[in-house]
Design an enzyme around this catalytic site. Sequence first.
Site, PDB file in Angstrom:
ATOM      1  N   GLU A  61       0.820  -1.186   0.031  1.00 16.69           N
ATOM      2  CA  GLU A  61      -0.079   0.148   0.081  1.00 16.69           C
ATOM      3  C   GLU A  61       0.770   1.317   0.002  1.00 16.69           C
ATOM      4  O   GLU A  61       0.557   2.298  -0.736  1.00 16.69           O
ATOM      5  CB  GLU A  61      -0.948  -0.082   1.403  1.00 16.69           C
ATOM      6  CG  GLU A  61      -1.730  -1.313   1.344  1.00 16.69           C
ATOM      7  CD  GLU A  61      -1.404  -2.430   2.170  1.00 16.69           C
ATOM      8  OE1 GLU A  61       0.057  -2.577   1.979  1.00 16.69           O
ATOM      9  OE2 GLU A  61      -1.868  -2.774   3.077  1.00 16.69           O
ATOM     10  N   CYS A  95      -1.848  -2.573   7.211  1.00 15.13           N
ATOM     11  CA  CYS A  95      -0.976  -2.460   8.398  1.00 15.13           C
ATOM     12  C   CYS A  95      -1.267  -0.952   9.171  1.00 15.13           C
ATOM     13  O   CYS A  95      -1.748  -0.143   8.241  1.00 15.13           O
ATOM     14  CB  CYS A  95       0.412  -2.907   8.285  1.00 15.13           C
ATOM     15  SG  CYS A  95       1.479  -1.668   7.981  1.00 15.13           S
TER      16      CYS A  95
END
Length: 142
Positions: A61, A95
């Site tokens: 990401e 995360c």
Amino acid sequence: MGGGAEIDRTELIAAAQAASQHSYSPYSNYAVGAALLFEDGAIFTGTNIENASYGLALCAETVAAAKAMGEGRRDGLLAVAVTGPENNATPITPCGRCRQILNELAQLGSTDPLILCVGSDEVREVRLSVLLPSAFGPAHLE
Ligand code: THU
């Protein structure tokens, strides 16, 4: 904010899966792909890049967000698909660090992107604001 109807989920997930083919994850053997969809239809992808110094790993990401912002994107983030290894049943969620990284782009453009957390058994859809409530962002520094 971050509407849903115009999101081609199949295409976005496929883009994340394609990106994960380039994963450099020899230490975890956990290939991740991410695809960011913008309001104009543009998709930016990323995959995780690990390092012999383990703690320096870059998440998919984060790589995708860096690619998008590095190409000048500052607003219009509509949706993000995140994929884990092919047979991972549990939907992968970004995360904590990646939530914060994505939040920067989201808040810049005042969107609340839909995060598609992909698992082989289930795709969980959740807004970034749910994953990262009360987020610290650029507005705090104004
Ligand atoms: N990873 C990601 O790329 N994104 C996440 O949101 C979770 C974890 C990567 C980091 C590392 O390369 C591997 O997955 C195992 O933690």
